[in-house]
Design a protein around this motif. Structure first.
Motif, PDB file in Angstrom:
ATOM      1  N   TYR A 478     -64.236  -1.198  27.283  1.00  0.00           N
ATOM      2  CA  TYR A 478     -62.782  -1.047  27.445  1.00  0.00           C
ATOM      3  C   TYR A 478     -62.308   0.398  27.340  1.00  0.00           C
ATOM      4  O   TYR A 478     -62.962   1.225  26.727  1.00  0.00           O
ATOM      5  CB  TYR A 478     -62.048  -1.826  26.342  1.00  0.00           C
ATOM      6  CG  TYR A 478     -62.324  -3.301  26.335  1.00  0.00           C
ATOM      7  CD1 TYR A 478     -61.755  -4.159  27.278  1.00  0.00           C
ATOM      8  CD2 TYR A 478     -63.169  -3.859  25.369  1.00  0.00           C
ATOM      9  CE1 TYR A 478     -62.014  -5.515  27.259  1.00  0.00           C
ATOM     10  CE2 TYR A 478     -63.426  -5.227  25.344  1.00  0.00           C
ATOM     11  CZ  TYR A 478     -62.852  -6.055  26.289  1.00  0.00           C
ATOM     12  OH  TYR A 478     -63.103  -7.387  26.272  1.00  0.00           O
ATOM     13  N   GLN A 490     -55.353  -2.172  25.682  1.00  0.00           N
ATOM     14  CA  GLN A 490     -56.782  -2.239  26.010  1.00  0.00           C
ATOM     15  C   GLN A 490     -56.868  -2.615  27.489  1.00  0.00           C
ATOM     16  O   GLN A 490     -56.098  -3.461  27.949  1.00  0.00           O
ATOM     17  CB  GLN A 490     -57.379  -3.341  25.143  1.00  0.00           C
ATOM     18  CG  GLN A 490     -58.815  -3.674  25.375  1.00  0.00           C
ATOM     19  CD  GLN A 490     -59.166  -5.037  24.781  1.00  0.00           C
ATOM     20  OE1 GLN A 490     -58.500  -6.024  25.098  1.00  0.00           O
ATOM     21  NE2 GLN A 490     -60.156  -5.084  23.938  1.00  0.00           N
ATOM     22  N   CYS A 526     -54.031 -14.005  21.005  1.00  0.00           N
ATOM     23  CA  CYS A 526     -55.465 -14.198  21.208  1.00  0.00           C
ATOM     24  C   CYS A 526     -55.701 -15.688  21.379  1.00  0.00           C
ATOM     25  O   CYS A 526     -55.185 -16.477  20.592  1.00  0.00           O
ATOM     26  CB  CYS A 526     -56.164 -13.697  19.965  1.00  0.00           C
ATOM     27  SG  CYS A 526     -57.910 -13.595  20.109  1.00  0.00           S
ATOM     28  N   ARG A 532     -52.638 -10.155  18.790  1.00  0.00           N
ATOM     29  CA  ARG A 532     -53.473  -8.967  18.592  1.00  0.00           C
ATOM     30  C   ARG A 532     -52.720  -7.923  17.743  1.00  0.00           C
ATOM     31  O   ARG A 532     -51.490  -7.828  17.848  1.00  0.00           O
ATOM     32  CB  ARG A 532     -53.851  -8.361  19.945  1.00  0.00           C
ATOM     33  CG  ARG A 532     -54.916  -9.171  20.666  1.00  0.00           C
ATOM     34  CD  ARG A 532     -55.129  -8.635  22.085  1.00  0.00           C
ATOM     35  NE  ARG A 532     -56.270  -9.243  22.745  1.00  0.00           N
ATOM     36  CZ  ARG A 532     -56.272 -10.447  23.293  1.00  0.00           C
ATOM     37  NH1 ARG A 532     -55.177 -11.190  23.256  1.00  0.00           N
ATOM     38  NH2 ARG A 532     -57.350 -10.923  23.888  1.00  0.00           N
ATOM     39  N   GLU A 551     -63.337  -3.547  16.950  1.00  0.00           N
ATOM     40  CA  GLU A 551     -62.681  -4.839  16.760  1.00  0.00           C
ATOM     41  C   GLU A 551     -63.404  -5.560  15.616  1.00  0.00           C
ATOM     42  O   GLU A 551     -64.224  -6.455  15.867  1.00  0.00           O
ATOM     43  CB  GLU A 551     -62.754  -5.643  18.074  1.00  0.00           C
ATOM     44  CG  GLU A 551     -61.866  -6.857  18.096  1.00  0.00           C
ATOM     45  CD  GLU A 551     -61.960  -7.618  19.425  1.00  0.00           C
ATOM     46  OE1 GLU A 551     -62.537  -7.085  20.383  1.00  0.00           O
ATOM     47  OE2 GLU A 551     -61.456  -8.757  19.472  1.00  0.00           O
ATOM     48  N   LYS A 554     -61.971 -10.752  15.357  1.00  0.00           N
ATOM     49  CA  LYS A 554     -61.498 -11.095  16.697  1.00  0.00           C
ATOM     50  C   LYS A 554     -60.001 -10.788  16.835  1.00  0.00           C
ATOM     51  O   LYS A 554     -59.183 -11.271  16.033  1.00  0.00           O
ATOM     52  CB  LYS A 554     -61.749 -12.571  16.955  1.00  0.00           C
ATOM     53  CG  LYS A 554     -61.683 -12.892  18.424  1.00  0.00           C
ATOM     54  CD  LYS A 554     -62.129 -14.302  18.666  1.00  0.00           C
ATOM     55  CE  LYS A 554     -61.894 -14.691  20.091  1.00  0.00           C
ATOM     56  NZ  LYS A 554     -61.911 -16.097  20.282  1.00  0.00           N
ATOM     57  N   CYS A 555     -59.685  -9.952  17.799  1.00  0.00           N
ATOM     58  CA  CYS A 555     -58.313  -9.565  18.127  1.00  0.00           C
ATOM     59  C   CYS A 555     -57.623  -8.755  17.029  1.00  0.00           C
ATOM     60  O   CYS A 555     -56.405  -8.572  17.069  1.00  0.00           O
ATOM     61  CB  CYS A 555     -57.477 -10.777  18.514  1.00  0.00           C
ATOM     62  SG  CYS A 555     -58.084 -11.547  20.012  1.00  0.00           S
ATOM     63  N   TYR A 557     -57.927  -5.017  15.704  1.00  0.00           N
ATOM     64  CA  TYR A 557     -58.581  -3.774  16.112  1.00  0.00           C
ATOM     65  C   TYR A 557     -58.355  -2.678  15.064  1.00  0.00           C
ATOM     66  O   TYR A 557     -57.383  -2.716  14.301  1.00  0.00           O
ATOM     67  CB  TYR A 557     -58.031  -3.323  17.479  1.00  0.00           C
ATOM     68  CG  TYR A 557     -58.206  -4.396  18.534  1.00  0.00           C
ATOM     69  CD1 TYR A 557     -59.310  -4.398  19.387  1.00  0.00           C
ATOM     70  CD2 TYR A 557     -57.297  -5.441  18.638  1.00  0.00           C
ATOM     71  CE1 TYR A 557     -59.493  -5.398  20.325  1.00  0.00           C
ATOM     72  CE2 TYR A 557     -57.469  -6.455  19.578  1.00  0.00           C
ATOM     73  CZ  TYR A 557     -58.568  -6.426  20.413  1.00  0.00           C
ATOM     74  OH  TYR A 557     -58.741  -7.427  21.336  1.00  0.00           O
TER      75      TYR A 557
END
Ligand code: MAN
Length: 581
Positions: A478, A490, A526, A532, A551, A554-555, A557
């Motif tokens: 990304y 992203q 997410c 996110r 990350e 999950k989701c 960052y």
């Protein structure tokens, strides 16, 4: 040894225990160090604690758990519960060993590591009685550490210059914005007054305009109705003439029976009852009755039949003039041959009878009152629509009708007086629109400035210059983008649209270091997870740079961002770091 005795002796002159200790430590340290160049102390003891280990005095455990003779210090037997009697052995499970590490930084290690065969201290003093062959590399380590410290100091120094510059710029910009906000707030009142005034003018101009337009429309509609009524009478007249085959001034049952369109039950003949059904149950009707009562009932079916006949005649006429194409299929025997006489008398040619009222009426002129509110509540784009509508309106007013039938359908051009009133109202609308737009522009700028000035740009407004800037970094998958005080996104390297990782939310650093963490929240949801969000660790760096983006969950960052804006700390003077000899 004499010095130790002197120190002990001197300390006896003070009754206060604290003073005794401090005095002993300071004076004796100076004396001992000055005379010997090094401080005598048991192994594993830091200079700062040397005064507690005096050879000619009993040793008191730091926690007071025991008092033992000095010989029992470091005798590899743990006497004190706090391990203070065994600083240089591994006898106590909870002890710590002090490495002096001359040339570098002193260090404490757990006493369990003493003589365990592994070199822990850079001076190797922890392995004084083991097979480990330790070398003293404190000098190299110290040199590296000092170089790194110097690098950090220079970074802070350079960064701080930028930080100070940012703070000045930030303050200036915020001041400018505040001044602009004040100015706009003052302008807003005047703009609102002007807008309201012009709205009044517009409304006033629209009253006579609407009246004149309505009058014009009404006159046109009346005229249209009159023409239609005439047409209807004409059609009724014609029908009567045709149905009254013997011209005796009445339409009789027999005459009706000649017209198959009145065959209600479609059995092939028009019965007397069927004919009477249409003739108001009479044997015959005169023109008045026909016109008033019969025609309204029969006109639909009569007209349809007539149209059918006319279509057939047209077909036949075509057949007369055109060369018929070679028939590829057997001729249709149901169609009467062209020579065959038509049983129903053909009505005299008439213009196609299309009821203008049944046709969708074109909106030829625009009534400004109807949608006025919507129009002015909508976005600026609507002004373009207004322009288009006006153009349409004008066209309808000035363009001549393109055909004869249009004459009946289209409203005629406005008279000069109405045109003048429309022009005046148009001008008033334009002026109002302009004032309204100006007012709304001011309102929107005020609201943007208020939101901007609500943002916390740091204690010295030093983060302001980062506002409006974006920083990117790309990893294997990304490209991440950080726009401080705005958003984080992203985008896949394979293309596609940006995914929102969050909008600017707040500073999230710990107490005393609030501006070290930025928080972006409420990003794209997410799948099967949270919205996110991003945590941005902000550290001092020579330039603004987004270093990494990960990350961890999950989701959720985490970015590492460096910026001179975070170099607010005053660097310590060069070579300030001391090591313990
Ligand atoms: C996308 C990216 C990833 C994220 C997944 C979750 O692929 O935003 O970072 O983990 O969606 O489904």
């Amino acid at each position: 040894m004499e010095i130790f005795v002197f120190c002990w002796f001197t300390s006896l002159f003070h009754n206060n225990m604290a003073i005794k200790k401090a005095f002993t430590f300071v004076i004796c340290s100076i004396l001992i160090f000055g005379v010997t160049g090094r401080i005598e102390r048991p192994r594993g003891v830091a200079i700062s604690k040397a005064s507690f280990y005096l050879p000619d005095r009993p040793f008191v455990c730091f926690d007071g758990s025991a008092t033992i003779s000095f010989e029992k210090v470091n005798d590899d037997y743990c006497d004190c519960t706090d391990a203070s009697d065994e600083p240089g052995t591994s006898a106590c499970p909870n002890g710590s060993f002090h490495c002096t590490n001359a040339g570098h930084k002193p260090q404490y290690i757990p006493s369990s590591r003493v003589n365990d065969g592994i070199c822990d201290c850079c001076d190797g003093t922890d392995e004084y009685d083991s097979d480990a062959q330790c070398t003293n590399y404190c000098k190299e380590l110290g040199k590296k550490a000092r170089e790194e410290a110097e690098r950090q100091r220079q970074l802070l120094e350079e960064g701080r210059k930028v930080y100070l510059d940012y703070a000045v710029r930030g303050k200036e910009s915020v001041k400018e914005k505040q001044e602009r906000l004040e100015q706009l707030r003052a302008e807003k009142d005047e703009a609102e007054r002007r807008k309201n005034e012009l709205e009044g003018v517009k409304k006033e101009a629209e009253v006579p305009e609407t009246e004149a337009k309505e009058q014009h429309k009404k006159a046109w509609e009346e005229e249209k109705a009159r023409l239609q009524s005439n047409q209807e009478n004409e059609r009724s007249d014609n029908a009567f003439k045709i149905l009254d085959t013997n011209n005796d001034g009445v339409v009789s049952v027999e005459e009706m029976q000649e017209h198959s369109e009145f065959d209600i039950d479609t059995d092939g003949t028009v019965s007397v009852e069927e004919a009477k059904e249409y003739l108001e149950d009479s044997e015959q009707v005169d023109y008045e009755t026909f016109h008033g009562k019969v025609w309204p009932n029969i006109k639909e079916i009569y007209t349809k039949e007539k149209e059918k006949q006319e279509a057939q005649e047209e077909e036949l006429a075509k057949g007369d003039t055109e060369q018929p194409p070679e028939p590829t299929v057997a001729p249709d025997t149901t169609t009467p041959p062209p020579e065959e006489p038509v049983t129903t008398p053909t009505p005299t040619a008439q213009p196609p009878e299309v009821d203008p009222l049944l046709e969708p009426e074109e909106d030829l002129h625009h009534n400004y009152d109807d949608d006025e509110e919507d129009r002015y509540n909508e976005d600026e784009d609507d002004d373009d629509d207004d322009e288009e509508e006006k153009e349409e309106d004008k066209k309808a007013e000035v363009e001549p009708p393109s055909s004869a039938s249009d004459t009946d359908d289209k409203m005629p051009e406005y008279d000069e007086n109405t045109k003048g009133l429309i022009e005046l109202a148009d001008k008033a609308r334009e002026d109002f629109n302009e004032a309204d737009r100006k007012f709304r522009d001011i309102e929107s700028e005020i609201s943007k400035l208020e939101s901007l000035l609500d943002i916390d740009f740091g204690g010295e407004t030093e983060f302001y210059p980062l506002y409006g800037e974006c920083f990117e970094m790309t990893d294997r998958e990304y490209t991440y983008k950080l726009c401080p005080f705005d958003k984080a996104t992203q985008r896949s390297k394979n293309g596609g649209s940006e995914t929102s990782l969050g909008k600017w939310s707040h500073w999230d650093g710990p107490d005393g270091n609030k501006y070290s963490v930025m928080k972006f929240e409420k990003g794209q949801n997410c799948w099967n997870g949270p919205d996110r969000s991003v945590k941005v660790n902000v550290n001092c760096g020579k330039e603004n740079q987004l270093l990494t983006a990960t990350e961890p969950n999950k989701c959720e960052y985490e970015f590492q961002f460096v910026t001179p804006t975070a170099c607010s700390q005053v660097p310590s003077p060069a070579d300030e770091s001391h090591d313990e000899l």
